[in-house]
Write an enzyme that holds these catalytic residues in place. Sequence first.
Site, PDB file in Angstrom:
ATOM      1  N   HIS A 159     -15.429  63.508  51.903  1.00 32.31           N
ATOM      2  CA  HIS A 159     -16.676  63.172  51.204  1.00 32.31           C
ATOM      3  C   HIS A 159     -17.324  64.426  50.599  1.00 32.31           C
ATOM      4  O   HIS A 159     -16.889  65.539  50.849  1.00 32.31           O
ATOM      5  CB  HIS A 159     -17.641  62.428  52.125  1.00 32.31           C
ATOM      6  CG  HIS A 159     -18.079  63.215  53.321  1.00 32.31           C
ATOM      7  ND1 HIS A 159     -17.256  63.439  54.389  1.00 32.31           N
ATOM      8  CD2 HIS A 159     -19.253  63.821  53.607  1.00 32.31           C
ATOM      9  CE1 HIS A 159     -17.907  64.135  55.297  1.00 32.31           C
ATOM     10  NE2 HIS A 159     -19.116  64.397  54.841  1.00 32.31           N
ATOM     11  N   HIS A 171     -14.024  77.607  56.553  1.00 34.64           N
ATOM     12  CA  HIS A 171     -14.056  77.612  58.034  1.00 34.64           C
ATOM     13  C   HIS A 171     -15.463  77.754  58.613  1.00 34.64           C
ATOM     14  O   HIS A 171     -15.616  77.747  59.834  1.00 34.64           O
ATOM     15  CB  HIS A 171     -13.158  78.695  58.645  1.00 34.64           C
ATOM     16  CG  HIS A 171     -11.703  78.441  58.434  1.00 34.64           C
ATOM     17  ND1 HIS A 171     -11.075  77.324  58.903  1.00 34.64           N
ATOM     18  CD2 HIS A 171     -10.760  79.155  57.776  1.00 34.64           C
ATOM     19  CE1 HIS A 171      -9.796  77.372  58.551  1.00 34.64           C
ATOM     20  NE2 HIS A 171      -9.593  78.451  57.853  1.00 34.64           N
ATOM     21  N   CYS A 192     -18.423  68.260  57.226  1.00 31.48           N
ATOM     22  CA  CYS A 192     -17.163  67.545  57.044  1.00 31.48           C
ATOM     23  C   CYS A 192     -16.168  68.131  58.055  1.00 31.48           C
ATOM     24  O   CYS A 192     -16.521  69.028  58.813  1.00 31.48           O
ATOM     25  CB  CYS A 192     -16.732  67.839  55.604  1.00 31.48           C
ATOM     26  SG  CYS A 192     -15.539  66.747  54.858  1.00 31.48           S
ATOM     27  N   LYS A 247      -6.611  68.407  46.593  1.00 37.57           N
ATOM     28  CA  LYS A 247      -6.116  68.542  45.212  1.00 37.57           C
ATOM     29  C   LYS A 247      -4.698  68.002  45.044  1.00 37.57           C
ATOM     30  O   LYS A 247      -4.263  67.707  43.961  1.00 37.57           O
ATOM     31  CB  LYS A 247      -6.185  70.009  44.766  1.00 37.57           C
ATOM     32  CG  LYS A 247      -5.304  70.937  45.559  1.00 37.57           C
ATOM     33  CD  LYS A 247      -5.453  72.401  45.169  1.00 37.57           C
ATOM     34  CE  LYS A 247      -6.724  73.030  45.657  1.00 37.57           C
ATOM     35  NZ  LYS A 247      -6.910  73.022  47.122  1.00 37.57           N
ATOM     36  N   LYS A 281     -22.723  73.630  44.267  1.00 36.38           N
ATOM     37  CA  LYS A 281     -22.158  73.409  45.607  1.00 36.38           C
ATOM     38  C   LYS A 281     -21.432  74.666  46.094  1.00 36.38           C
ATOM     39  O   LYS A 281     -20.591  75.211  45.384  1.00 36.38           O
ATOM     40  CB  LYS A 281     -21.180  72.243  45.510  1.00 36.38           C
ATOM     41  CG  LYS A 281     -20.471  71.869  46.800  1.00 36.38           C
ATOM     42  CD  LYS A 281     -19.606  70.640  46.542  1.00 36.38           C
ATOM     43  CE  LYS A 281     -18.734  70.260  47.694  1.00 36.38           C
ATOM     44  NZ  LYS A 281     -17.877  69.108  47.380  1.00 36.38           N
ATOM     45  N   THR A 301     -16.958  66.192  45.191  1.00 33.91           N
ATOM     46  CA  THR A 301     -15.951  66.932  44.412  1.00 33.91           C
ATOM     47  C   THR A 301     -15.076  67.811  45.303  1.00 33.91           C
ATOM     48  O   THR A 301     -15.476  68.193  46.402  1.00 33.91           O
ATOM     49  CB  THR A 301     -16.645  67.857  43.380  1.00 33.91           C
ATOM     50  OG1 THR A 301     -17.636  68.632  44.061  1.00 33.91           O
ATOM     51  CG2 THR A 301     -17.282  67.074  42.256  1.00 33.91           C
ATOM     52  N   ARG A 302     -13.884  68.132  44.794  1.00 33.24           N
ATOM     53  CA  ARG A 302     -12.972  69.065  45.457  1.00 33.24           C
ATOM     54  C   ARG A 302     -12.369  69.980  44.401  1.00 33.24           C
ATOM     55  O   ARG A 302     -12.059  69.529  43.282  1.00 33.24           O
ATOM     56  CB  ARG A 302     -11.820  68.303  46.140  1.00 33.24           C
ATOM     57  CG  ARG A 302     -12.225  67.479  47.358  1.00 33.24           C
ATOM     58  CD  ARG A 302     -12.520  68.379  48.541  1.00 33.24           C
ATOM     59  NE  ARG A 302     -12.809  67.679  49.779  1.00 33.24           N
ATOM     60  CZ  ARG A 302     -14.017  67.279  50.186  1.00 33.24           C
ATOM     61  NH1 ARG A 302     -15.071  67.474  49.414  1.00 33.24           N
ATOM     62  NH2 ARG A 302     -14.179  66.700  51.346  1.00 33.24           N
TER      63      ARG A 302
HETATM   64  C1  LIG Z   1     -16.219  70.382  53.139  1.00 30.12           C
HETATM   65  C2  LIG Z   1     -14.793  70.326  52.695  1.00 30.12           C
HETATM   66  C3  LIG Z   1     -14.454  70.869  51.474  1.00 30.12           C
HETATM   67  C4  LIG Z   1     -13.137  70.809  51.034  1.00 30.12           C
HETATM   68  N1  LIG Z   1     -12.840  71.322  49.810  1.00 30.12           N
HETATM   69  C5  LIG Z   1     -11.592  71.171  49.328  1.00 30.12           C
HETATM   70  C6  LIG Z   1     -11.316  71.579  47.998  1.00 30.12           C
HETATM   71  O1  LIG Z   1     -12.199  72.085  47.287  1.00 30.12           O
HETATM   72  N2  LIG Z   1     -10.063  71.371  47.522  1.00 30.12           N
HETATM   73  C7  LIG Z   1      -9.081  70.809  48.278  1.00 30.12           C
HETATM   74  O2  LIG Z   1      -7.966  70.655  47.787  1.00 30.12           O
HETATM   75  N3  LIG Z   1      -9.313  70.400  49.542  1.00 30.12           N
HETATM   76  C8  LIG Z   1     -10.548  70.575  50.076  1.00 30.12           C
HETATM   77  N4  LIG Z   1     -10.836  70.148  51.337  1.00 30.12           N
HETATM   78  C9  LIG Z   1      -9.752  69.607  52.186  1.00 30.12           C
HETATM   79  C10 LIG Z   1      -9.446  68.170  51.900  1.00 30.12           C
HETATM   80  O3  LIG Z   1     -10.600  67.428  51.651  1.00 30.12           O
HETATM   81  C11 LIG Z   1      -8.656  67.632  53.083  1.00 30.12           C
HETATM   82  O4  LIG Z   1      -7.538  68.497  53.293  1.00 30.12           O
HETATM   83  C12 LIG Z   1      -8.158  66.226  52.865  1.00 30.12           C
HETATM   84  O5  LIG Z   1      -9.225  65.384  52.503  1.00 30.12           O
HETATM   85  C13 LIG Z   1      -7.481  65.716  54.132  1.00 30.12           C
HETATM   86  O6  LIG Z   1      -6.916  64.467  53.862  1.00 30.12           O
HETATM   87  P1  LIG Z   1      -6.368  63.520  55.013  1.00 30.12           P
HETATM   88  O7  LIG Z   1      -5.787  62.340  54.363  1.00 30.12           O
HETATM   89  O8  LIG Z   1      -5.516  64.329  55.937  1.00 30.12           O
HETATM   90  O9  LIG Z   1      -7.671  63.124  55.861  1.00 30.12           O
HETATM   91  P2  LIG Z   1      -8.814  62.081  55.479  1.00 30.12           P
HETATM   92  O10 LIG Z   1      -9.044  62.027  54.019  1.00 30.12           O
HETATM   93  O11 LIG Z   1      -9.968  62.406  56.362  1.00 30.12           O
HETATM   94  O12 LIG Z   1      -8.198  60.682  55.907  1.00 30.12           O
HETATM   95  C14 LIG Z   1      -7.906  60.345  57.236  1.00 30.12           C
HETATM   96  C15 LIG Z   1      -8.368  58.904  57.427  1.00 30.12           C
HETATM   97  O13 LIG Z   1      -7.776  58.383  58.602  1.00 30.12           O
HETATM   98  C16 LIG Z   1      -8.715  57.524  59.226  1.00 30.12           C
HETATM   99  N5  LIG Z   1      -8.337  57.360  60.627  1.00 30.12           N
HETATM  100  C17 LIG Z   1      -8.232  58.315  61.565  1.00 30.12           C
HETATM  101  N6  LIG Z   1      -7.883  57.793  62.755  1.00 30.12           N
HETATM  102  C18 LIG Z   1      -7.744  56.462  62.568  1.00 30.12           C
HETATM  103  C19 LIG Z   1      -7.398  55.387  63.436  1.00 30.12           C
HETATM  104  N7  LIG Z   1      -7.130  55.589  64.732  1.00 30.12           N
HETATM  105  N8  LIG Z   1      -7.364  54.144  62.919  1.00 30.12           N
HETATM  106  C20 LIG Z   1      -7.622  53.926  61.602  1.00 30.12           C
HETATM  107  N9  LIG Z   1      -7.978  54.927  60.740  1.00 30.12           N
HETATM  108  C21 LIG Z   1      -8.026  56.175  61.214  1.00 30.12           C
HETATM  109  C22 LIG Z   1     -10.025  58.310  59.028  1.00 30.12           C
HETATM  110  O14 LIG Z   1     -11.153  57.500  59.236  1.00 30.12           O
HETATM  111  C23 LIG Z   1      -9.879  58.807  57.610  1.00 30.12           C
HETATM  112  O15 LIG Z   1     -10.436  57.911  56.668  1.00 30.12           O
HETATM  113  C24 LIG Z   1     -12.138  70.202  51.834  1.00 30.12           C
HETATM  114  C25 LIG Z   1     -12.482  69.651  53.067  1.00 30.12           C
HETATM  115  C26 LIG Z   1     -13.790  69.704  53.498  1.00 30.12           C
HETATM  116  C27 LIG Z   1     -14.139  69.091  54.825  1.00 30.12           C
END
Ligand SMILES: Cc1cc2nc3c(=O)[nH]c(=O)nc-3n(C[C@H](O)[C@H](O)[C@H](O)COP(=O)(O)OP(=O)(O)OC[C@H]3O[C@@H](n4cnc5c(N)ncnc54)[C@H](O)[C@@H]3O)c2cc1C
Length: 421
Positions: A88, A309, A353, A386, A304, A91-92
């Site tokens: 959330h 970390h 986040c 990304k 933003k 933007t990223r």
């Molecule tokens: C503040 C912040 C800034 C960032 N900035 C950047 C950026 O500028 N550029 C970039 O490339 N990346 C950025 N990132 C990193 C990027 O957002 C993450 O690496 C990416 O969103 C991770 O994706 P994911 O699919 O692993 O996790 P998520 O997108 O969190 O998806 C995991 C999903 O699994 C669901 N889930 C978990 N356990 C269960 C369960 N037991 N049952 C059902 N559902 C479940 C969760 O609810 C969630 O919706 C940033 C991250 C943060 C926190």
Amino acid sequence: LLEHGAQDSGVLAWPFYAIDRCRITIGNAVSDAAEPWRQPSMAPSHFDVIVVGVGTAGASALYHLARRGHKVLGIEQFTAPNAQSSHHGSTRIFRTAYAEDASYVALLQRARDGWLDAEAAAGCQLMHVTGSVHGGPAGCGEYRGALQACVAHGLPYETLTAAQLQRRHPGYRLPEGYEVVWQPDGGFVLAEASIRTFVGLARQAGARVVEQAPVRAWQANEQGVTVQTDGRTYRAARLVFTAGAWTSRLLPPLARSLKVVRQVVGWFDGPVQHFAAKHFPVFTLDSPAGKLFGLPQWQQPGFKIGVHHHRGQVVPPDAPGSSLDEVDVQMLRRAVQLGFRSADGPLLSSSACLYTVTPDEHFAFGVHPQHDNVVIASACSGHGFKFMPLLGEIVADLVESRPAAVPLDLHGLARLWPRAA
Ligand SMILES: Cc1cc2nc3c(=O)[nH]c(=O)nc-3n(C[C@H](O)[C@H](O)[C@H](O)COP(=O)(O)OP(=O)(O)OC[C@H]3O[C@@H](n4cnc5c(N)ncnc54)[C@H](O)[C@@H]3O)c2cc1C
């Protein structure tokens, strides 16, 4: 008797939504009208693939799997998107001058194509090009890494002093002696809107999505996989975990390798003529205040900024607390004062986040060591968003036991899985 069950959000794909959340009990017989596809006449309850977690990687995996003809079900514990996990905040950053390792450039080029394909398929814009800036004090790692990636892959770039950068982009007021690589292809992608878009595309391709349904348990054997939510059991031939910060809850052997870290960002009031998207390239910078990242104003007021970390706080994924304390705010303000003084106004909003971090800060993709019908994907370590369109493609290749289209040497699961487990 009507009883609320898990919400199937297939509102567009299924005209049955009026009875979507009802279970009808007559005597002892239960007709599960909550999910019409579970009725024998409509479709089997057995899927080709179940995807646990419909966030960044999960939404993309659903889309690619459905597009390749798999009957696929996504199960999400909250909503898709949501503000409790890692995707959330509007933007990223998208950047191609990657200091982390030059091998990412091939992944980024394919991800860029994927963003363009998704935009064309959905008829909306998800990526915005602003250029990107990478550097810090003379000779720092961020500068050298970005430069190396540009040179190794023939990317266009310029090197600029702090003064030259400020003349072009007055929002930047970096200290004297800082040097940066400016790369024209960088920019940002939309966060929640992209999840929504990929889920919509996946549904159009036939995927099912169940929201508000935390997965509590799973089993796998040669016959297939079983997944349990509260009160329901789903079956499939294969299982994909894209559970982000909750990955090691579902796969405990990964607990030692995947740390969940609280990551804070703030939106500071700054002049639009400095911080609007057309004036302000995204950045990653080394600095005495930490590794800074930032993006222009978009969709919500303010520029933003975050410190990669942040305070390094390891937290349980479901720890409450999106609110900031005084130390959080001071850290962000120090970052603003270091290089963006025209935004040193009020903190307009903030968000906390979750990062899921591996020891080497690369990603995790692979097949479960004991179950070859279970795939694990974590686009983690705070820089995975990304790559969203590519993540689903990698998952679909792993599910189909095909070689991945991009080099994944840095991201194998084996390095994270304890040998004895
Ligand atoms: C503040 C912040 C800034 C960032 N900035 C950047 C950026 O500028 N550029 C970039 O490339 N990346 C950025 N990132 C990193 C990027 O957002 C993450 O690496 C990416 O969103 C991770 O994706 P994911 O699919 O692993 O996790 P998520 O997108 O969190 O998806 C995991 C999903 O699994 C669901 N889930 C978990 N356990 C269960 C369960 N037991 N049952 C059902 N559902 C479940 C969760 O609810 C969630 O919706 C940033 C991250 C943060 C926190």
